[in-house]
Design a protein around this motif. Structure first.
Motif, PDB file in Angstrom:
ATOM      1  N   PRO A  48      20.459  22.633  -8.603  1.00 57.44           N
ATOM      2  CA  PRO A  48      19.166  23.090  -8.376  1.00 57.44           C
ATOM      3  C   PRO A  48      18.181  23.054  -9.538  1.00 57.44           C
ATOM      4  N   LEU A  49      18.585  23.364 -10.726  1.00 57.84           N
ATOM      5  CA  LEU A  49      17.839  23.326 -11.893  1.00 57.84           C
ATOM      6  C   LEU A  49      17.682  21.809 -12.061  1.00 57.84           C
ATOM      7  N   ILE A  50      18.543  20.882 -11.984  1.00 59.16           N
ATOM      8  CA  ILE A  50      18.466  19.415 -12.169  1.00 59.16           C
ATOM      9  C   ILE A  50      17.395  18.789 -11.079  1.00 59.16           C
ATOM     10  N   GLU A  51      17.629  19.197 -10.046  1.00 59.20           N
ATOM     11  CA  GLU A  51      16.734  18.848  -8.857  1.00 59.20           C
ATOM     12  C   GLU A  51      15.434  19.312  -9.074  1.00 59.20           C
ATOM     13  N   LEU A  52      14.954  20.569  -9.587  1.00 57.65           N
ATOM     14  CA  LEU A  52      13.780  21.077  -9.737  1.00 57.65           C
ATOM     15  C   LEU A  52      13.029  20.227 -10.836  1.00 57.65           C
ATOM     16  N   GLN A  86       0.775  -1.497  -0.166  1.00 59.70           N
ATOM     17  CA  GLN A  86      -0.071   0.115  -0.093  1.00 59.70           C
ATOM     18  C   GLN A  86       1.025   1.143   0.098  1.00 59.70           C
ATOM     19  N   ARG A  87       1.592   1.432   1.167  1.00 60.91           N
ATOM     20  CA  ARG A  87       2.493   2.844   1.058  1.00 60.91           C
ATOM     21  C   ARG A  87       3.744   2.563   1.237  1.00 60.91           C
ATOM     22  N   ALA A  88       4.720   3.299   0.593  1.00 58.59           N
ATOM     23  CA  ALA A  88       6.248   3.417   0.911  1.00 58.59           C
ATOM     24  C   ALA A  88       6.316   4.951   1.159  1.00 58.59           C
ATOM     25  N   VAL A  89       7.254   5.066   2.108  1.00 64.10           N
ATOM     26  CA  VAL A  89       7.913   6.455   2.629  1.00 64.10           C
ATOM     27  C   VAL A  89       9.531   6.626   2.390  1.00 64.10           C
ATOM     28  N   VAL A  90       9.444   7.688   1.447  1.00 63.18           N
ATOM     29  CA  VAL A  90      10.901   7.889   1.079  1.00 63.18           C
ATOM     30  C   VAL A  90      11.543   9.234   2.188  1.00 63.18           C
ATOM     31  N   ILE A  91      12.481   9.063   2.866  1.00 62.63           N
ATOM     32  CA  ILE A  91      13.069  10.128   3.554  1.00 62.63           C
ATOM     33  C   ILE A  91      14.057  11.014   2.627  1.00 62.63           C
ATOM     34  N   GLY A  92      13.715  12.385   2.502  1.00 61.12           N
ATOM     35  CA  GLY A  92      14.756  12.940   1.442  1.00 61.12           C
ATOM     36  C   GLY A  92      14.201  13.155   0.079  1.00 61.12           C
ATOM     37  N   ALA A  93      14.209  14.417  -0.364  1.00 64.94           N
ATOM     38  CA  ALA A  93      13.693  15.046  -1.723  1.00 64.94           C
ATOM     39  C   ALA A  93      14.677  15.456  -2.507  1.00 64.94           C
ATOM     40  N   GLY A  94      16.016  14.747  -2.256  1.00 61.66           N
ATOM     41  CA  GLY A  94      17.177  15.034  -3.068  1.00 61.66           C
ATOM     42  C   GLY A  94      16.965  14.070  -4.393  1.00 61.66           C
ATOM     43  N   MET A  95      18.218  14.253  -5.149  1.00 61.86           N
ATOM     44  CA  MET A  95      18.174  13.328  -6.352  1.00 61.86           C
ATOM     45  C   MET A  95      18.025  11.842  -5.966  1.00 61.86           C
ATOM     46  N   GLY A  96      18.365  11.360  -5.047  1.00 57.83           N
ATOM     47  CA  GLY A  96      18.209   9.848  -4.477  1.00 57.83           C
ATOM     48  C   GLY A  96      16.798   9.518  -4.241  1.00 57.83           C
ATOM     49  N   GLY A  97      16.332  10.388  -3.468  1.00 58.55           N
ATOM     50  CA  GLY A  97      15.182  10.303  -2.884  1.00 58.55           C
ATOM     51  C   GLY A  97      13.903  10.486  -3.873  1.00 58.55           C
ATOM     52  N   LEU A  98      13.972  11.441  -4.817  1.00 60.44           N
ATOM     53  CA  LEU A  98      13.044  11.550  -5.755  1.00 60.44           C
ATOM     54  C   LEU A  98      12.866  10.359  -6.917  1.00 60.44           C
ATOM     55  N   SER A  99      14.327   9.952  -7.167  1.00 62.31           N
ATOM     56  CA  SER A  99      14.432   9.061  -8.157  1.00 62.31           C
ATOM     57  C   SER A  99      13.960   7.779  -7.828  1.00 62.31           C
TER      58      SER A  99
END
Length: 248
Positions: free
Chosen positions: A117-121, A7-20
């Motif tokens: 910042p642009l890549i991450e955005l 049902q649910r996964a939680v990712v800690i961190g919204a950097g490149m690794g977390g977003l991917s």
């Protein structure tokens, strides 16, 4: 949605690794929540969680292919946002103080250069566009909650942007916080041994100087950044094209 694992996964961190990671998990979980400590903006800008983002960045060919698989059309979106294709080893000039300017070669490898910042955005926008991904900025993680009996995890405790504590139940937790502090704390709570750490000494320091348009050196210098890597009493240096998004 077929082929779901849970049902649910939680990712800690919204950097490149977390977003991917969130993008990859979205097809296998009903919901994916991303908890990010920093307050995020809708425009390009540095943030506290990525202090290195002022140095030159670029996506290597393999990373670009991987992100384009996770978020189809990502390469197109990044180029449209201002990233510039660069022929690596032909348009990037490397210099060493003990050798001088290294010869340029055309290896047929093209990369997209942009600020971190642009890549991450662009990655963040693509992640937020996925229907079952929820990004929660200004959410400071307090800890990963162990399951009863200590044989796994059952959720994540965090303080939301309003300062209120919350707990998200989770079937899977991905720690992409950078240094893995939530995971190490969880191991301590469970009484498990931390993994053995291997430290590799690195006495190098880095600095970057951006060369603006109109400086001596022609068109290449107008879009270049000079960075140096100092180690001990010696130094290595290099000149790297740093294509920055200059739109407001």
């Amino acid at each position: 949605m077929s082929g779901l694992l849970s049902q649910r996964a939680v990712v800690i961190g919204a950097g490149m690794g977390g977003l991917s990671a969130a993008g990859a998990l979205a097809r296998y979980f009903e919901r994916v929540d991303i908890l990010e400590r920093d307050r995020l903006t809708a425009t390009v800008g540095s943030r506290t969680g990525t202090p290195q983002d002022r140095h030159p960045h670029g996506l290597l060919a393999g990373g670009l292919r991987a992100l384009d698989q996770i978020f189809p059309g990502f390469k197109r979106d990044l180029a449209a946002a201002g990233a510039v294709p660069v022929s690596f080893a032909r348009e990037v000039q490397f210099e060493r103080p003990d050798i001088g300017v290294l010869p340029k070669r055309d290896f047929g490898i093209s990369v997209l250069c942009a600020t971190r910042p642009l890549i991450e955005l662009v990655v963040r926008r693509r992640a937020e566009a996925v229907a079952n991904i929820t990004l929660r900025p200004a959410s400071r993680v307090a800890g990963i909650v162990p399951a009863a009996g200590g044989d796994g995890v059952r959720g994540v405790q965090f303080v939301n942007g309003s300062g209120r504590p919350e707990t998200l139940d989770a079937d899977l937790v991905v720690d992409a916080s950078g240094r893995g502090a939530p995971t190490l704390t969880l191991l301590d709570v469970l009484g498990w041994h931390r993994p053995q750490m291997t430290e590799i000494g690195d006495r190098r320091g880095r600095d970057t100087s951006q060369c603006d348009k109109g400086v001596e050196g022609g068109a290449d210098a107008a879009r270049s950044a000079l960075f140096s890597i100092a180690r001990g009493t010696g130094a290595d240096g290099g000149r790297s094209l740093d294509h920055r998004d200059r739109r407001p």
